[in-house]
Structures are given as structure tokens and as C-alpha cells.
Design a protein around this motif. Structure first.
Motif, PDB file in Angstrom:
ATOM      1  N   ASP A  30      -5.725  10.363 -14.239  1.00 37.28           N
ATOM      2  CA  ASP A  30      -7.026   9.710 -14.115  1.00 37.28           C
ATOM      3  C   ASP A  30      -7.851  10.268 -12.963  1.00 37.28           C
ATOM      4  O   ASP A  30      -8.975   9.811 -12.720  1.00 37.28           O
ATOM      5  CB  ASP A  30      -6.859   8.196 -13.953  1.00 37.28           C
ATOM      6  N   GLY A  31      -7.308  11.255 -12.234  1.00 36.83           N
ATOM      7  CA  GLY A  31      -8.045  11.890 -11.158  1.00 36.83           C
ATOM      8  C   GLY A  31      -7.732  11.363  -9.777  1.00 36.83           C
ATOM      9  O   GLY A  31      -8.174  11.945  -8.777  1.00 36.83           O
ATOM     10  N   GLN A  32      -7.003  10.262  -9.666  1.00 40.31           N
ATOM     11  CA  GLN A  32      -6.663   9.725  -8.353  1.00 40.31           C
ATOM     12  C   GLN A  32      -5.688  10.658  -7.644  1.00 40.31           C
ATOM     13  O   GLN A  32      -4.800  11.248  -8.267  1.00 40.31           O
ATOM     14  CB  GLN A  32      -6.053   8.328  -8.481  1.00 40.31           C
ATOM     15  N   TRP A  33      -5.853  10.762  -6.335  1.00 47.05           N
ATOM     16  CA  TRP A  33      -5.016  11.666  -5.559  1.00 47.05           C
ATOM     17  C   TRP A  33      -3.598  11.110  -5.401  1.00 47.05           C
ATOM     18  O   TRP A  33      -3.411   9.939  -5.090  1.00 47.05           O
ATOM     19  CB  TRP A  33      -5.600  11.886  -4.162  1.00 47.05           C
ATOM     20  N   LEU A  34      -2.634  11.962  -5.638  1.00 49.99           N
ATOM     21  CA  LEU A  34      -1.256  11.721  -5.227  1.00 49.99           C
ATOM     22  C   LEU A  34      -0.972  12.417  -3.909  1.00 49.99           C
ATOM     23  O   LEU A  34      -0.302  11.879  -3.037  1.00 49.99           O
ATOM     24  CB  LEU A  34      -0.277  12.210  -6.309  1.00 49.99           C
ATOM     25  N   VAL A  35      -1.484  13.643  -3.792  1.00 46.13           N
ATOM     26  CA  VAL A  35      -1.404  14.401  -2.539  1.00 46.13           C
ATOM     27  C   VAL A  35      -2.754  15.084  -2.361  1.00 46.13           C
ATOM     28  O   VAL A  35      -3.131  15.934  -3.168  1.00 46.13           O
ATOM     29  CB  VAL A  35      -0.278  15.456  -2.557  1.00 46.13           C
ATOM     30  N   ALA A  36      -3.494  14.712  -1.335  1.00 45.52           N
ATOM     31  CA  ALA A  36      -4.807  15.307  -1.106  1.00 45.52           C
ATOM     32  C   ALA A  36      -4.666  16.748  -0.646  1.00 45.52           C
ATOM     33  O   ALA A  36      -3.651  17.125  -0.050  1.00 45.52           O
ATOM     34  CB  ALA A  36      -5.568  14.494  -0.059  1.00 45.52           C
ATOM     35  N   PRO A  37      -5.675  17.590  -0.924  1.00 46.94           N
ATOM     36  CA  PRO A  37      -5.615  18.986  -0.446  1.00 46.94           C
ATOM     37  C   PRO A  37      -5.512  19.021   1.071  1.00 46.94           C
ATOM     38  O   PRO A  37      -6.059  18.170   1.775  1.00 46.94           O
ATOM     39  CB  PRO A  37      -6.949  19.573  -0.919  1.00 46.94           C
ATOM     40  N   ARG A  38      -4.791  20.038   1.539  1.00 49.14           N
ATOM     41  CA  ARG A  38      -4.628  20.186   2.979  1.00 49.14           C
ATOM     42  C   ARG A  38      -5.045  21.582   3.394  1.00 49.14           C
ATOM     43  O   ARG A  38      -4.833  22.558   2.663  1.00 49.14           O
ATOM     44  CB  ARG A  38      -3.166  19.959   3.402  1.00 49.14           C
ATOM     45  N   THR A  39      -5.612  21.675   4.574  1.00 44.78           N
ATOM     46  CA  THR A  39      -5.907  22.985   5.148  1.00 44.78           C
ATOM     47  C   THR A  39      -4.601  23.653   5.513  1.00 44.78           C
ATOM     48  O   THR A  39      -3.725  23.046   6.123  1.00 44.78           O
ATOM     49  CB  THR A  39      -6.784  22.846   6.405  1.00 44.78           C
ATOM     50  N   ARG A  40      -4.471  24.900   5.136  1.00 47.05           N
ATOM     51  CA  ARG A  40      -3.224  25.609   5.367  1.00 47.05           C
ATOM     52  C   ARG A  40      -2.961  25.774   6.848  1.00 47.05           C
ATOM     53  O   ARG A  40      -3.852  26.038   7.644  1.00 47.05           O
ATOM     54  CB  ARG A  40      -3.267  26.994   4.703  1.00 47.05           C
ATOM     55  N   SER A  41      -1.681  25.604   7.211  1.00 48.51           N
ATOM     56  CA  SER A  41      -1.241  25.891   8.574  1.00 48.51           C
ATOM     57  C   SER A  41       0.120  26.531   8.505  1.00 48.51           C
ATOM     58  O   SER A  41       0.800  26.489   7.491  1.00 48.51           O
ATOM     59  CB  SER A  41      -1.175  24.614   9.415  1.00 48.51           C
ATOM     60  N   GLY A  42       0.544  27.152   9.587  1.00 46.32           N
ATOM     61  CA  GLY A  42       1.856  27.781   9.617  1.00 46.32           C
ATOM     62  C   GLY A  42       1.767  29.282   9.609  1.00 46.32           C
ATOM     63  O   GLY A  42       0.719  29.878   9.367  1.00 46.32           O
ATOM     64  N   ALA A  43       2.918  29.907   9.873  1.00 51.64           N
ATOM     65  CA  ALA A  43       2.967  31.356   9.983  1.00 51.64           C
ATOM     66  C   ALA A  43       3.078  32.010   8.613  1.00 51.64           C
ATOM     67  O   ALA A  43       3.402  31.382   7.622  1.00 51.64           O
ATOM     68  CB  ALA A  43       4.166  31.752  10.847  1.00 51.64           C
ATOM     69  N   GLY A  44       2.808  33.293   8.609  1.00 51.52           N
ATOM     70  CA  GLY A  44       2.971  34.085   7.397  1.00 51.52           C
ATOM     71  C   GLY A  44       1.717  34.078   6.557  1.00 51.52           C
ATOM     72  O   GLY A  44       0.849  33.211   6.681  1.00 51.52           O
ATOM     73  N   PRO A  45       1.575  35.060   5.673  1.00 54.94           N
ATOM     74  CA  PRO A  45       0.392  35.133   4.832  1.00 54.94           C
ATOM     75  C   PRO A  45       0.328  33.977   3.854  1.00 54.94           C
ATOM     76  O   PRO A  45       1.340  33.423   3.448  1.00 54.94           O
ATOM     77  CB  PRO A  45       0.571  36.477   4.103  1.00 54.94           C
ATOM     78  N   ALA A  46      -0.887  33.593   3.487  1.00 55.69           N
ATOM     79  CA  ALA A  46      -1.074  32.498   2.540  1.00 55.69           C
ATOM     80  C   ALA A  46      -0.634  32.928   1.146  1.00 55.69           C
ATOM     81  O   ALA A  46      -0.517  34.111   0.842  1.00 55.69           O
ATOM     82  CB  ALA A  46      -2.540  32.086   2.523  1.00 55.69           C
ATOM     83  N   ARG A  47      -0.396  31.920   0.296  1.00 56.23           N
ATOM     84  CA  ARG A  47      -0.117  32.241  -1.101  1.00 56.23           C
ATOM     85  C   ARG A  47      -1.345  32.876  -1.730  1.00 56.23           C
ATOM     86  O   ARG A  47      -2.483  32.634  -1.328  1.00 56.23           O
ATOM     87  CB  ARG A  47       0.255  30.977  -1.868  1.00 56.23           C
ATOM     88  N   ALA A  48      -1.097  33.699  -2.724  1.00 54.83           N
ATOM     89  CA  ALA A  48      -2.181  34.374  -3.424  1.00 54.83           C
ATOM     90  C   ALA A  48      -1.867  34.356  -4.907  1.00 54.83           C
ATOM     91  O   ALA A  48      -0.731  34.121  -5.326  1.00 54.83           O
ATOM     92  CB  ALA A  48      -2.346  35.807  -2.925  1.00 54.83           C
ATOM     93  N   VAL A  49      -2.889  34.593  -5.723  1.00 60.36           N
ATOM     94  CA  VAL A  49      -2.711  34.666  -7.164  1.00 60.36           C
ATOM     95  C   VAL A  49      -3.222  36.018  -7.634  1.00 60.36           C
ATOM     96  O   VAL A  49      -4.231  36.524  -7.141  1.00 60.36           O
ATOM     97  CB  VAL A  49      -3.438  33.498  -7.871  1.00 60.36           C
ATOM     98  N   VAL A  50      -2.511  36.620  -8.589  1.00 63.75           N
ATOM     99  CA  VAL A  50      -2.870  37.946  -9.064  1.00 63.75           C
ATOM    100  C   VAL A  50      -2.777  37.974 -10.588  1.00 63.75           C
ATOM    101  O   VAL A  50      -1.843  37.408 -11.186  1.00 63.75           O
ATOM    102  CB  VAL A  50      -1.949  39.029  -8.437  1.00 63.75           C
ATOM    103  N   HIS A  51      -3.759  38.596 -11.222  1.00 66.19           N
ATOM    104  CA  HIS A  51      -3.730  38.771 -12.674  1.00 66.19           C
ATOM    105  C   HIS A  51      -2.681  39.833 -12.996  1.00 66.19           C
ATOM    106  O   HIS A  51      -2.595  40.871 -12.331  1.00 66.19           O
ATOM    107  CB  HIS A  51      -5.104  39.217 -13.174  1.00 66.19           C
ATOM    108  N   LEU A  52      -1.885  39.583 -14.031  1.00 63.28           N
ATOM    109  CA  LEU A  52      -0.796  40.512 -14.347  1.00 63.28           C
ATOM    110  C   LEU A  52      -1.302  41.876 -14.799  1.00 63.28           C
ATOM    111  O   LEU A  52      -0.610  42.883 -14.605  1.00 63.28           O
ATOM    112  CB  LEU A  52       0.116  39.912 -15.414  1.00 63.28           C
ATOM    113  N   GLU A  53      -2.474  41.950 -15.388  1.00 61.93           N
ATOM    114  CA  GLU A  53      -2.998  43.263 -15.757  1.00 61.93           C
ATOM    115  C   GLU A  53      -3.227  44.120 -14.516  1.00 61.93           C
ATOM    116  O   GLU A  53      -2.922  45.314 -14.508  1.00 61.93           O
ATOM    117  CB  GLU A  53      -4.295  43.109 -16.552  1.00 61.93           C
ATOM    118  N   ASP A  54      -3.737  43.523 -13.452  1.00 63.10           N
ATOM    119  CA  ASP A  54      -3.939  44.264 -12.207  1.00 63.10           C
ATOM    120  C   ASP A  54      -2.603  44.661 -11.591  1.00 63.10           C
ATOM    121  O   ASP A  54      -2.449  45.776 -11.082  1.00 63.10           O
ATOM    122  CB  ASP A  54      -4.730  43.413 -11.212  1.00 63.10           C
TER     123      ASP A  54
END
Length: 396
Positions: free
Chosen positions: A78-102
Motif C-alpha cells: 500500500d506504499g507505507q514505509w517498512l524501512v525508510a530510505p537512508r543516506t549511505r554511510s560506511g567505508a567502501g564503494p557504494a553499490r552500483a547497478v550495471v546492464h548486462l549488455e554493457d
């Protein structure tokens, strides 16, 4: 010259062939299909996957094909939050998404002149023993080498020959994936443009933006899962079912399904290996056999770590065998590979199974308990996976 046969030209196989060739191995890459083709979907790269790709091919230009993946949070249907978005923190590179064709384009470009590609070769038998080099055959041609790399997926005939105790079993749910190109995307409200995850009773929908450059057309990648067996109907019928199942879910779920065409839908039978293989390397003759990717640790994609672990496998194998000569040195490198990969894989699969239990919760009481605990449970699980991902380093 040292020789290797890589069975399977998916992500893991292409990465392995290129990495070994850059280390001076002459590689034969076998693919049972008639051509090498990327599925029209995408994948998530955690810090370990990106670091592994950079170790495999430092000049691969991986940053240029991956888009940062924001935390879109978790909602109820129904759109209600279970876990609200959070600003990333912590070490290491952030997650990324890549198209498989690329990704496939980059991996193929990195193969080099020492890789011979043979398509239309279904491996039927495997030979591994003393006094002879490891080999596979399609029934008419024998392909032998010092090192045999099984990158041939969850139904790997190579794994069945060396680790028959590990079998593919259903994970209890089916999945569908698609990429809606940018020019056909509906106008999305700002609060859902970053994608996110929605959990229902046995159903899940995840969407993530690919960035404007993905596969030359940008777009939004989505994954839907539902408890039960894979559907036998044609894609158009399955897409109609998905639209019906998710009809009352919050935006942009219905919008993305409406914008998806049947030929873009990729149904998937979700399976995993149980138990995991007793080892990931098997010595014999002048070298031996190693398992990489889904051939060794196929798992559901709840955590998006399957491909990342495959790239870890390849980076580890390339480092350990870089200077190993056939015979004792290569046997020792294969043994070291198995010792390093087994505990690592077991830890990640354990986390995946915990997440799978959360995602597949059904029934009123189970859902109420899951939703109440998710605010603290999900960050702990993802935090543990994040730690496993960021702490991993390729061996020297």
C-alpha cells in the motif's frame, strides 16, 4: 605454454578466460549455445564485485558502465514505509547497478588474442585422473588442458562429475526480470524515481534506475518474485499474470509492468545448490578442475551477491595461478583456491538463506512479525553483508 579450458561463456566464464589470458595462459572458451549473448537484464555490484572486476582487468573501465544505486527503502504494497530510505554511510564503494549488455561487452573486449572461443559445444563427459591432463568432451572432440574451469552454471556437467553430492533444488519461488528503456518509462513521482523494494505476502518487487548510459538507452530495471513453481505459460500470459498480481501495489509497480513488453520479460526458475560442494578445486594430472560462479554456489538473488561471488572466484583463481607451473605448483594453487573460497561462500550463502526466509514470509502472523522487525532486522542483515563485501580483498 600453460593451457586452460573454460566451460561456459557467461559472466564468470568470460571473466575467467580474460583473466587467465592476461596472465599468459592459452585459453579455450567453450559455450554450448550458438553464440555469446547477454541476457537483457541487469545486476547489482557490491563493493566486493567491483573490487574483483578491477583486479581481474584493471583497464576494464568498470566505473563507466555502472550507475550508483541509491537506497530506495522498503515499502508495503500500500506504499507505507517498512524501512525508510537512508543516506549511505560506511567505508567502501557504494553499490552500483550495471546492464548486462554493457558488462558482457566489457568482458568480451578483455579476452585478448590468447582466447579461442568455441560455440555450439555441449560438454558431456569429464576426465580427471593421474597421469593425464584434465579434459572434457562433447562426444566427438576432446578438449584437454592443464586447468579446467567450470563456469557452466547451476546445471554444470563438470560439477556433477567432480562433486556429485551437490544438486540443484528449487528455492520455492519464481522470478521475472525486465528492463524498461528510458524512452518508454512512465513519468515517475520523485519519491519513487530512485527505485526501492516492496514486500507483500510471498511477493516481492524491486526496481532500480540504470542511469542514462546503460546499454545506450538507460531505463529502469525491475525484478518480481512470487512464491511457488515457475509458470509454464508464454511470456505474454505471464506478464498479464504479473499485472494482475501486482495491480493494487503502489507506484511505480503497476506503471513499470504496464510499460514492459512481453519480449522484454525474462522468467527465471530460481534454484540453488544443496548442499554446497565439498570443495571448489580438484587436483589431477598436470593440474585439475575448479568451480566458479553458479557451478559452485548458485543461490537466490535476494542479496544480489551471486555475480559478485563469481567475480571473487575469478580474481582469486587468477591471483593464485598467475605464476603456477603445471604439476605440483598448480596442484597447490588449486588446493589454496578451494580453501579460500569454501568458507567465504558458506558465509554468504548463510546470509542469503536468512534473507530468503524474511522475503518469503506468508500468513498473517508471520507477516506481522516480519513487518514489525524489519526496521531493525534488514539493516543488520544488509550491514553484515556489507561488511562481508567491503572487507574482501583479492589475494596478492
Amino acid at each position: 605454454m600453460r593451457t586452460a579450458v573454460v566451460v561456459g561463456a557467461g559472466m564468470a566464464g568470460l571473466a575467467a578466460a580474460g583473466a587467465l589470458a592476461r596472465a599468459g595462459w592459452r585459453v579455450t572458451l567453450l559455450e554450448q549455445g550458438e553464440r555469446i549473448a547477454a541476457p537483457p537484464t541487469a545486476l547489482v555490484l557490491w563493493a566486493n564485485g567491483r573490487r574483483a572486476l578491477e583486479a581481474i582487468d584493471p583497464d576494464g573501465g568498470w566505473a563507466g558502465i555502472a550507475a550508483p544505486l541509491p537506497d530506495g527503502g522498503v515499502r508495503r504494497p500500500d506504499g507505507q514505509w517498512l524501512v525508510a530510505p537512508r543516506t549511505r554511510s560506511g567505508a567502501g564503494p557504494a553499490r552500483a547497478v550495471v546492464h548486462l549488455e554493457d558488462l558482457y561487452d566489457a568482458l568480451v573486449a578483455g579476452l585478448g588474442d590468447l582466447v579461442e572461443i568455441r560455440t555450439g559445444v555441449p560438454v558431456r563427459t569429464v576426465r580427471l585422473g593421474r597421469g593425464r591432463r584434465p579434459a572434457v568432451t562433447d562426444g566427438s572432440t576432446v578438449f584437454e588442458a592443464d586447468l579446467l574451469v567450470a563456469a557452466d552454471g547451476i546445471d554444470s556437467p563438470v560439477r556433477r562429475a567432480v562433486a556429485p553430492e551437490s544438486v540443484a533444488v528449487g528455492s520455492g519461488f519464481a522470478a521475472w526480470q525486465a528492463v524498461v528503456p528510458d524512452y518508454r518509462l512512465p513519468r515517475l513521482p520523485a519519491e519513487v524515481a530512485d527505485g526501492g523494494e516492496t514486500l507483500g505476502a510471498g511477493y516481492r518487487f524491486v526496481s532500480m534506475p540504470l542511469g542514462a548510459r546503460a546499454a545506450g538507452r538507460g531505463g529502469m530495471y525491475w525484478v518480481a518474485t512470487a512464491a511457488g513453481a515457475p509458470r509454464p505459460e508464454p511470456p505474454a500470459t505471464q506478464l498479464s499474470l504479473l499485472r494482475r498480481w501486482f495491480a493494487d501495489w503502489h507506484a511505480p509497480v503497476g506503471d513499470l509492468l504496464a510499460a514492459t513488453r512481453p519480449e522484454e520479460l525474462v522468467p527465471q526458475e530460481v534454484r540453488e545448490l544443496r548442499p554446497l560442494p565439498r570443495a571448489y578445486g580438484f587436483g589431477g594430472g598436470t593440474g585439475g578442475v575448479v568451480l566458479v560462479g553458479d557451478a559452485g554456489h548458485a543461490m537466490p538473488h535476494h542479496l544480489g551477491q551471486g555475480a559478485c561471488l563469481a567475480f571473487e572466484d575469478v580474481a582469486t583463481l587468477a591471483a593464485l595461478t598467475a605464476n603456477a607451473r603445471p604439476g605440483r605448483e598448480l596442484h597447490e594453487a588449486i588446493d589454496a583456491y578451494s580453501r579460500m573460497r569454501a568458507p567465504r561462500t558458506t558465509s554468504m550463502v548463510r546470509q542469503m538463506r536468512r534473507m530468503s526466509a524474511v522475503v518469503q514470509a506468508r500468513g498473517r502472523l508471520a507477516l506481522r512479525a516480519r513487518d514489525a522487525a524489519l526496521g531493525s532486522l534488514r539493516p543488520r542483515m544488509l550491514g553484515h553483508v556489507h561488511g562481508l563485501a567491503t572487507r574482501w580483498q583479492p589475494p596478492d
